[in-house]
Design a protein around this motif. Structure first.
Motif, PDB file in Angstrom:
ATOM      1  N   UNK A 173      -4.516   3.017  -9.837  1.00 22.75           N
ATOM      2  CA  UNK A 173      -4.949   3.722  -8.636  1.00 22.75           C
ATOM      3  C   UNK A 173      -3.828   3.810  -7.607  1.00 22.75           C
ATOM      4  N   UNK A 174      -3.329   2.681  -7.163  1.00 23.35           N
ATOM      5  CA  UNK A 174      -2.396   2.680  -6.036  1.00 23.35           C
ATOM      6  C   UNK A 174      -0.945   2.509  -6.454  1.00 23.35           C
ATOM      7  N   UNK A 226      -2.615   9.712  -4.674  1.00 19.60           N
ATOM      8  CA  UNK A 226      -3.792   9.067  -4.105  1.00 19.60           C
ATOM      9  C   UNK A 226      -3.459   7.860  -3.239  1.00 19.60           C
ATOM     10  N   UNK A 227      -2.352   7.179  -3.525  1.00 16.22           N
ATOM     11  CA  UNK A 227      -2.072   5.906  -2.866  1.00 16.22           C
ATOM     12  C   UNK A 227      -2.016   5.975  -1.344  1.00 16.22           C
ATOM     13  N   UNK A 228      -1.432   7.012  -0.720  1.00 18.05           N
ATOM     14  CA  UNK A 228      -1.433   7.019   0.751  1.00 18.05           C
ATOM     15  C   UNK A 228      -2.836   7.032   1.351  1.00 18.05           C
ATOM     16  N   UNK A 233     -10.740   6.887  -0.632  1.00 19.85           N
ATOM     17  CA  UNK A 233      -9.409   7.439  -0.819  1.00 19.85           C
ATOM     18  C   UNK A 233      -9.371   8.486  -1.925  1.00 19.85           C
ATOM     19  N   UNK A 234     -10.094   8.239  -3.005  1.00 17.51           N
ATOM     20  CA  UNK A 234     -10.147   9.212  -4.097  1.00 17.51           C
ATOM     21  C   UNK A 234     -10.821  10.497  -3.640  1.00 17.51           C
ATOM     22  N   UNK A 235     -11.939  10.380  -2.945  1.00 18.31           N
ATOM     23  CA  UNK A 235     -12.692  11.563  -2.496  1.00 18.31           C
ATOM     24  C   UNK A 235     -11.876  12.412  -1.533  1.00 18.31           C
ATOM     25  N   UNK A 265       3.963   8.444 -11.024  1.00 19.78           N
ATOM     26  CA  UNK A 265       2.629   7.865 -11.049  1.00 19.78           C
ATOM     27  C   UNK A 265       2.623   6.358 -11.190  1.00 19.78           C
ATOM     28  N   UNK A 266       3.631   5.807 -11.883  1.00 22.64           N
ATOM     29  CA  UNK A 266       3.701   4.356 -12.037  1.00 22.64           C
ATOM     30  C   UNK A 266       3.938   3.660 -10.704  1.00 22.64           C
ATOM     31  N   UNK A 267       4.643   4.319  -9.814  1.00 21.39           N
ATOM     32  CA  UNK A 267       4.950   3.720  -8.519  1.00 21.39           C
ATOM     33  C   UNK A 267       3.867   3.979  -7.481  1.00 21.39           C
TER      34      UNK A 267
END
Length: 301
Positions: free
Chosen positions: A203-204, A256-258, A245-247, A130-132
């Motif tokens: 988030x990203x 979520x990042x992609x 992106x979240x939705x 998650x950190x990355x």
């Protein structure tokens, strides 16, 4: 894994309504960070600090990883790392060559430290990942309130110095001649940028924070030369990428990042296409006779 399995991992909207009701705080957090990213990103692009954002994010990652290792608050660790990196870069002033050199030194150092701390961490692998790559599905009410307060504090400080900071970003020499505290504003903005990077990493992730703090503003400046409209579009694009992106990610089984980075990239591609079409039409609108007359005038014929 076949193409069907890959598609279902990326887009799977079973029980979407029920899941959406459980992650409303995450959507609001995305909206707050979209607003923050759109505003801060405007000055990042104007001041040509894309490389600096990347360097700050690496130290922010190292701070978050160290906090995870010792059982401290990850956001606090991320904040300490990013602010330390931002102030280091800001205190270097306008020496562009030296600034780029120190950023190039900080980036691998921060990434190496982060990897070291994550290698020593014996907890859940999801926390490392998650950190990355970012994860925002577990934002509770208290975390949302803290995030909103921190983001609003950064935005308020940015609004207070908006005009002199804008002047110093466009023409620092003239601003300094007019008595604008250019160096102080540079250090202050780097501090605000460091806080913004630390908040955006939720988030990203550390590796893809550029998609939130740079791409929307860069896309906006592709299609408008108006400073006001560029800010508005930057915020709109950041909100679309972040909240959208979240939705979309709620229905998938990947980080979520992609989704955020892909939406942000597509917005930039569309804006770049619009800018190219405008430029082509503008060039095509000049007749050969008109071009010939311009050449004659310039040559004194």
């Amino acid at each position: 894994m076949n193409l069907g399995d890959i598609w279902n991992s990326i887009f799977a909207f079973d029980n979407y309504g029920e899941i959406l009701a459980l992650v409303q705080n995450s959507v609001w957090a995305g909206a707050v960070l979209g607003l923050l990213g759109g505003l801060v990103g405007t000055f990042v692009v104007r001041r040509d600090l894309a490389f600096a954002v990347h360097g700050i994010s690496e130290l922010s990652f190292a701070g978050a990883a160290f906090a995870l290792l010792i059982g401290a608050d990850v956001v606090t660790g991320s904040l300490v790392g990013s602010v330390a990196a931002a102030l280091t870069i800001g205190l270097m002033g306008g020496r562009a060559r030296s600034k780029n050199s120190i950023i190039g030194v900080l980036m691998p150092f921060g990434l190496g430290l982060g990897i070291l701390f994550l290698s020593l961490y014996q907890g859940r692998s999801a926390n490392k990942f998650g950190l990355l790559t970012g994860q925002i599905v577990a934002v509770d009410t208290v975390e949302l309130q803290i995030l909103a307060i921190a983001a609003l504090a950064v935005i308020a400080a940015l609004v207070i110095v908006w005009r002199p900071l804008g002047f110093a970003s466009v023409d620092p020499e003239m601003a300094q001649a007019r008595g604008v505290p250019v160096r102080f504003l540079a250090i202050l903005f780097m501090f605000l940028l460091g806080v913004s990077v630390a908040l955006s990493i939720q988030i990203v992730g550390a590796l893809l924070v550029l998609a939130l703090l740079i791409t929307p503003a860069a896309a906006a400046q592709k299609i408008t030369s108006s400073p006001v409209l560029a800010v508005v579009l930057s915020v709109v694009f950041a909100e679309i990428a972040t909240v959208g992106g979240i939705l979309v990610s709620i229905g998938g089984r990947i980080p979520i990042s992609p989704y955020v980075t892909t939406l942000s990239f597509l917005i930039y591609v569309v804006c770049a296409g619009v800018a190219a079409i405008r430029k082509r039409r503008g060039g095509a609108g000049r007749s050969p006779a008109g071009l010939t007359s311009q050449v004659r005038v310039k040559s004194g014929v």
